[in-house]
Design an enzyme around this catalytic site. Structure first.
Site, short mmCIF file in Angstrom:
data_model
loop_
_atom_site.label_atom_id
_atom_site.label_comp_id
_atom_site.label_asym_id
_atom_site.label_seq_id
_atom_site.Cartn_x
_atom_site.Cartn_y
_atom_site.Cartn_z
N GLY B 72 68.95 -19.80 146.58
CA GLY B 72 68.07 -18.77 146.03
C GLY B 72 68.31 -17.41 146.65
N ASN B 151 55.16 -18.21 147.14
CA ASN B 151 55.45 -19.45 147.84
C ASN B 151 54.33 -19.89 148.77
OD1 ASN B 151 56.46 -16.95 149.02
ND2 ASN B 151 57.13 -18.18 150.74
N GLN B 179 60.00 -20.86 143.29
CA GLN B 179 58.85 -21.78 143.38
C GLN B 179 58.33 -22.21 142.02
OE1 GLN B 179 57.80 -23.23 146.01
NE2 GLN B 179 58.68 -22.01 147.66
N GLY B 200 67.97 -25.17 144.06
CA GLY B 200 67.94 -26.60 143.80
C GLY B 200 66.95 -27.36 144.65
N HIS B 201 66.87 -26.98 145.94
CA HIS B 201 66.17 -27.87 146.86
C HIS B 201 64.65 -27.78 146.77
CE1 HIS B 201 64.87 -25.13 150.22
NE2 HIS B 201 65.74 -24.34 149.64
N CYS B 325 60.87 -19.85 156.24
CA CYS B 325 61.81 -18.84 156.70
C CYS B 325 61.21 -17.93 157.73
CB CYS B 325 62.30 -18.01 155.53
SG CYS B 325 63.17 -19.04 154.38
#
Lengths: 383, 402
Positions: B72, B151, B179, B200-201, B325
């Site tokens: 992302g 998020n 998200q 993806g994750h 993060c």
């Protein structure tokens, strides 16, 4: 039809089953799936620890400080980060850059972009064998040369540049030295400090790890600044943001550890296979090895079949999965820029094919390959 | 008893069915899709299929609008930098104060390069002021970048409406939908969104793969150079196994969208209601009427979120205090501060983010554990007396530093 025999290991390699196993343990709920940046739970701590173990495995193979390894999505990204990132961060030294005519497209395209931004780039010409000499680098270096970028092993010819000598030249001139080691890491011993390397690009998928992961070595002593290309959460000490793909890092780490253990025996085994292959194939009339007579990795053989077109050759060698050059430029109809740079004509370049061998190549594969080349060539000659 | 994972906005586990799809691409289907031989071209077909699967989930008009990236963050950097490089005469950016660091840190860097960045504020429920937005739209603006859903609080922004407003003024619109994709329906064909980032994750595909959606006709400058892959828009040997995994995960997410907005939502609602009923002095943050179905952000007043998380961790519950993060930082969340939540509550915010793999039984276990943990911590809190918060908490804790 049976699947052809895979002789294109320089394009990519299958993932070693030991690597695939380590990776699958980092995906599902019962495995190490978490975000390594999550500091608030044990899932995250375990993921971080797996990533750090992998980082050490990568660092160990090139005799580097663990903290000097920056994860990327592959060698292309590592090259972009190193070249564009160093050129823009070190403009105070100057805006002259040096690379060579035989680099991978991932490197050449970065320099083309920098030229558009006003940098001046010198493209060194290789010898007839495809090697860049320290003399030619010394002549090209100027006080305002901020960066030199040269590959360790050429992806089409397999020839090896003397990185330690080239690095010493760059260092004496106060220029940064970047090495694209995508084809050499895990195949040749590398010691970044002894070789005077400041930045080095690596990837996993040329050495039995997965696609989509690579790393950039960034010298720590003295510290070296490069400008990030991907911004964000400040991962990888701000040089490369983005959630770390644990399974991919673990895959690369495992592949590098295996390479460290098996480099010597694999080198001997593959050397013997290649020697056998070349011994028989180069006996055929009009068949010559490109870039011969200098140090080369044993797994790549670039062969010119004089008087024939690579497309037709590939058709008659249809039991073999081989290539006419870099996979990254294989869709293009242009003759290989590498073969042109070493002074071959368009016709000679178009008549050349790259055979590359690897961990899963067997004696039987070599026998089939020799037979296929011998019979195919005879067929073409009889037409 | 197995552990409970409620940190799905940080990352998700890969679905076993996705792993199964990926496996052949490590061994027998390992070729480089750029190679002309049969090892390569079968892999090329697999990439095509995955591209279609992504296209379907986000309702893109053409599969060529899908560009595979490594994450992302790469998609965000590529999109915003592309818009700036394609329109060098435009020197302004519009975004929000509550974006993910992937966008905020890039914008901060761009300010040092001389760009003007307008940060839209949010109200106490995390909502944007569209009038403020409309006033900023001008021909000086190169790109608007607004997240589809936040998020931390899960609050959903009206990006489709905002994209149309930008489009009417001839301005490029990018959304960080990391998200949102897979949790709420998305129909890009019928929108004015030019660029969208996804990862993806966050939807049970592996880490290390993302997508940049690029509407056909949008001017583009690549970030990573050096190969013809992705039609010259993103160089680098394709991460085939992960891309195949992403395709499968998108297909599965598509067929679970309704489940997400009924069952997962019901679990989330029960979790929030159960905790709010059992714990005094706590509240849900964000726009609770208009947020992601899986996210509940709860602020526990007068205690530290990190302490709550550590004690929850001891009983096998994984959640987080904000973005992964920024989770090493001691600052309260920038999202909570932007909503005007006082320090004494912002510090105690815990994000529970669920997935279709959680169960109602797990939800009940969390509801049973949390009140005790909060009570234990409040006993140690300088802001908390015998019968509740002390009268003047802001001045109660004034340590003297030597």
């Amino acid at each position: 039809m049976n699947k052809p025999i895979y002789l294109d290991y320089a394009a990519t390699t299958p993932v070693d089953p030991r690597v695939a196993k380590a990776m699958t343990e980092c995906l599902t709920l019962d495995g190490n799936f978490a975000n390594p940046a999550s500091r608030s739970h044990i899932y995250g701590w375990q993921a971080e620890s797996a990533v750090e173990t992998a980082r050490r495995q990568v660092a160990d193979l090139i005799v580097a400080d663990t903290r000097a390894i920056v994860w990327t999505s592959g060698a292309t990204e590592a090259n972009n980060l190193a070249i564009k990132g160093a050129a823009s961060a070190h403009q105070d030294k100057g805006r002259h850059l040096i690379t060579s005519q035989t680099e991978h497209k991932a490197v050449l395209d970065c320099f083309a972009e920098l030229e558009r931004q006003g940098f001046e780039v010198t493209y060194l010409q290789p010898t007839r064998q495809g090697v860049i000499t320290a003399e030619s680098l010394s002549e090209a270096l100027r006080p305002d040369t901020s960066l030199v970028s040269l590959m360790h092993v050429n992806n089409e010819l397999g020839v090896v540049n003397d990185i330690a000598a080239l690095g010493a030249c760059a260092k004496n001139n106060g220029s940064l030295f970047h090495v694209d080691a995508a084809q050499s890491v895990g195949k040749l011993p590398i010691d970044v400090n002894a070789m005077n390397v400041d930045l080095m690009s690596m990837c996993a998928h040329k050495i039995y790890g997965p696609k989509g992961i690579g790393a950039l070595y960034v010298r720590r002593q003295p510290p070296l600044a490069i400008d990030a290309q991907i911004h964000g959460g400040g991962h990888e000490r701000g040089m490369r943001s983005g959630t770390l793909p644990v399974h991919q890092c673990v895959g690369m780490g495992t592949a590098f550890e295996i390479a460290a253990q098996e480099m010597k025996s694999e080198d001997q085994r593959i050397s013997a296979l290649t020697k056998k292959f070349l011994g028989l194939v180069l006996d055929l009339e009009g068949v010559v090895l490109n870039g011969s007579g200098v140090k080369a990795v044993p797994n790549i053989a670039n062969i010119c079949f004089q008087g024939f077109e690579s497309d037709r050759l590939m058709m008659v060698f249809r039991e073999l999965a081989i290539s006419s050059g870099s996979a990254c430029t294989s869709a293009s109809l242009e003759p290989s820029h590498v073969l042109r740079a070493i002074g071959m004509t368009d016709d000679e370049a178009h008549a050349s094919l790259r055979f590359s061998f690897g961990r899963f190549t067997t004696e039987d594969d070599i026998d089939v390959a020799v037979q296929s080349v011998t019979e195919g060539l005879a067929k073409l000659k009889s037409l | 008893m197995s552990d409970i994972y409620m940190d799905n906005n940080a990352t998700t586990m890969v679905d076993p069915a996705v792993v199964e799809e990926m496996m052949p691409f490590f061994s027998e289907q390992f070729g480089n899709p750029s190679s002309l031989h049969s090892f390569g071209n079968k892999v090329g077909m697999a990439l095509k299929k995955a591209r279609k699967q992504v296209q379907r989930l986000i309702g893109a008009e053409f599969d060529s609008e899908i560009i595979f990236t490594s994450c992302g963050s790469e998609s965000d950097s590529t999109a915003i930098l592309s818009a700036l490089r394609a329109q060098p005469e435009r020197r302004e950016i519009i975004t929000t104060v509550v974006e993910h660091p992937a966008v905020l840190n890039l914008c901060e860097y761009l300010e040092t390069e001389g760009y003007t960045v307008h940060y839209l504020k949010v109200d106490n429920k995390g909502r944007l002021d569209l009038d403020e937005y409309k006033k900023l739209l001008s021909d000086k603006v190169a790109v608007v970048s607004i997240m589809w859903a936040n998020n931390e609080s899960g609050t959903i922004f009206p990006v489709e409406e905002m994209a149309e407003l930008a489009h009417n003024k001839g301005i490029m619109f990018h959304t960080d939908a990391v998200q949102a994709v897979g949790k709420i329906p998305i129909d890009l064909e019928n929108s004015y969104i030019h660029m969208l980032s996804m990862s993806g994750h966050k939807l049970h595909a592996p880490k290390g793969v993302g997508v940049l959606y690029l509407k056909r006709g949008t001017r583009f400058r690549p970030l990573l150079r050096g190969g013809h892959q992705e039609r010259g828009r993103r160089a680098g040997t394709e991460n085939v196994a992960s891309i195949v995994g992403l395709g499968k995960a998108c297909e599965m997410a598509g067929s679970h969208i309704e489940f997400e907005n009924t069952h997962v939502k019901a679990m989330r609602d029960r979790l929030q209601e159960g905790i709010l009923a059992a714990v005094p002095n706590c509240f849900a943050t964000g726009d609770v009427e208009n947020r992601l179905p899986n996210t509940a952000s709860i602020a526990f007043e007068f205690i530290e979120g990190e302490a709550i998380l550590l004690l929850m961790n001891k009983v096998g519950i994984a959640a987080s205090s904000g973005s992964a993060c920024t989770s090493g930082s001691l600052e309260p969340s920038h999202v909570m501060m932007a909503m005007g939540i006082p320090y004494t509550a912002a510090h105690g915010t815990v994000r529970f983010s669920l997935s279709r793999y959680n169960t109602m039984e797990e939800v009940e276990r969390v509801i049973a554990e949390v009140p005790g943990i909060v009570a234990k911590l409040r006993k140690l809190s300088p802001y908390w007396g015998e019968n509740g918060p002390i009268e003047n908490p802001e001045s109660a804790f004034a340590p003297v530093y030597a």
